[in-house]
Design a protein around this motif. Structure first.
Motif, PDB file in Angstrom:
ATOM      1  N   ALA A  83       0.834  -1.200   0.000  1.00  0.00           N
ATOM      2  CA  ALA A  83       0.000   0.000   0.000  1.00  0.00           C
ATOM      3  C   ALA A  83       0.870   1.251   0.000  1.00  0.00           C
ATOM      4  O   ALA A  83       1.950   1.280   0.601  1.00  0.00           O
ATOM      5  CB  ALA A  83      -0.921   0.010   1.212  1.00  0.00           C
TER       6      ALA A  83
ATOM      7  N   ALA B 217       4.351   4.001   8.144  1.00  0.00           N
ATOM      8  CA  ALA B 217       4.758   3.074   7.091  1.00  0.00           C
ATOM      9  C   ALA B 217       6.105   2.417   7.393  1.00  0.00           C
ATOM     10  O   ALA B 217       6.954   2.980   8.094  1.00  0.00           O
ATOM     11  CB  ALA B 217       4.826   3.810   5.759  1.00  0.00           C
TER      12      ALA B 217
ATOM     13  N   LEU C 110      -1.951   1.785   5.869  1.00  0.00           N
ATOM     14  CA  LEU C 110      -0.507   1.585   6.008  1.00  0.00           C
ATOM     15  C   LEU C 110      -0.204   0.649   7.180  1.00  0.00           C
ATOM     16  O   LEU C 110       0.742  -0.127   7.131  1.00  0.00           O
ATOM     17  CB  LEU C 110       0.198   2.925   6.190  1.00  0.00           C
ATOM     18  CG  LEU C 110       0.155   3.872   4.981  1.00  0.00           C
ATOM     19  CD1 LEU C 110       0.798   5.208   5.327  1.00  0.00           C
ATOM     20  CD2 LEU C 110       0.830   3.259   3.754  1.00  0.00           C
TER      21      LEU C 110
ATOM     22  N   ALA D 190      -1.235  -3.059   5.742  1.00  0.00           N
ATOM     23  CA  ALA D 190      -0.453  -3.720   4.692  1.00  0.00           C
ATOM     24  C   ALA D 190       0.881  -4.252   5.211  1.00  0.00           C
ATOM     25  O   ALA D 190       1.581  -3.584   5.973  1.00  0.00           O
ATOM     26  CB  ALA D 190      -0.201  -2.741   3.553  1.00  0.00           C
TER      27      ALA D 190
ATOM     28  N   SER E  45       4.195  -1.524   3.401  1.00  0.00           N
ATOM     29  CA  SER E  45       3.578  -0.201   3.458  1.00  0.00           C
ATOM     30  C   SER E  45       4.599   0.882   3.114  1.00  0.00           C
ATOM     31  O   SER E  45       5.711   0.901   3.639  1.00  0.00           O
ATOM     32  CB  SER E  45       2.994   0.050   4.848  1.00  0.00           C
ATOM     33  OG  SER E  45       3.978  -0.110   5.855  1.00  0.00           O
TER      34      SER E  45
END
Length: 271
Positions: free
Chosen positions: A216, A247, A227, A230, A233
């Motif tokens: 993502a 992330a 974030l 995933a 991320s």
């Protein structure tokens, strides 16, 4: 080798799009074709409504899926497959709450098919917000809203106000809304619990996939849930601090085709 993910989710503004709200369609077609060859789903996860996204991806809508209005409306193969709305009474209560505390905001309310603006708001603010909705109408009063249910409200106040709006309103009315600073200049509000992450979970399940299969990309506060979801991320280099803090990795700027560069790197490594 194969790609380590089976689904790609991208935010739009500040992520997939450059600062002119554009992307290289030819390059996207090339990368999408390679992803399709490896059976990877491509999902647009945006605060924008489907009416706008359908225009943004003209020529591609039969090849990709959409988690629109921050997860409140899901579209697969041009058909609605999920909807989590707010009723009109709640919308009116929220607008009154916000505008009484932030009197200079301009507000846009998204119905499932059309967005609404207040006729008396400044012309330049309405023009700016209308771009993101594609299909808009004006009402003389918020009481004149014609639909029974709505999927999102956008307030053009500082994104930093999102937490105060969410907690303050929920303290008075119960846990009924979720608010995100979608950009430095905007707050998006959806039904409580709605986020790009919840929309993506539902969409991934339709493909028999999980968050472990997801890569993502995002740049704003409304991207934080996806974030976190995933396995792979990426926050954009130009992103808000909260996105970069969440992330696992940082992608090049949106103005440098950061999403394409990261995906191409994975594609090259899979060969």
């Amino acid at each position: 080798m194969t790609l380590p993910f089976k689904a790609v989710a991208v935010d739009m503004d500040g992520t997939f799009l450059d600062d002119n709200h554009e992307y290289d369609a030819k390059e996207f077609d090339r990368i999408l074709t390679e992803l399709e060859r490896q059976n990877v789903q491509f999902i647009v996860a945006s605060g924008r409504p489907y009416a706008r996204l359908k225009e943004d991806f003209k020529g591609f809508t039969d090849r990709i899926d959409f988690v629109s209005v921050n997860g409140a409306r899901l579209i697969a193969h041009d058909k609605e497959v999920g909807l989590t709305p707010m009723d009109k009474e709640l919308v009116l209560q929220l607008i009154d709450y916000v505008t009484s505390r932030y009197p200079h905001v301009t507000t846009m309310v998204y119905g499932p098919k059309r967005a609404y603006l207040l006729a008396s708001d400044p012309k330049e603010d309405k023009a700016f917000l209308s771009y993101f909705a594609k299909d808009t109408a004006e009402v003389a009063s918020w009481q004149d809203l014609p639909d029974k249910e709505y999927v999102e409200i956008t307030f053009n106040c500082s994104g930093k106000e999102a937490h105060a709006i969410e907690t303050g309103f929920n303290n008075e009315h119960g846990q009924v809304i979720s608010a995100f600073g979608s950009a430095d200049f905007a707050v998006d509000v959806n039904a409580y619990g709605v986020s790009k992450a919840t929309g993506l979970k539902e969409m991934l399940a339709k493909f028999g996939l999980t968050s472990d299969d997801l890569i993502a990309f995002g740049d704003g506060g409304n991207d934080v849930p996806m974030l976190k979801l995933a396995k792979y991320s990426y926050a954009m280099e130009n992103g808000m601090p909260v996105a970069k803090e969440t992330a696992r990795f940082v992608a090049p700027k949106n103005t440098e085709s950061g999403v394409f560069k990261v995906l191409q790197k994975y594609i090259d490594e899979s060969k």
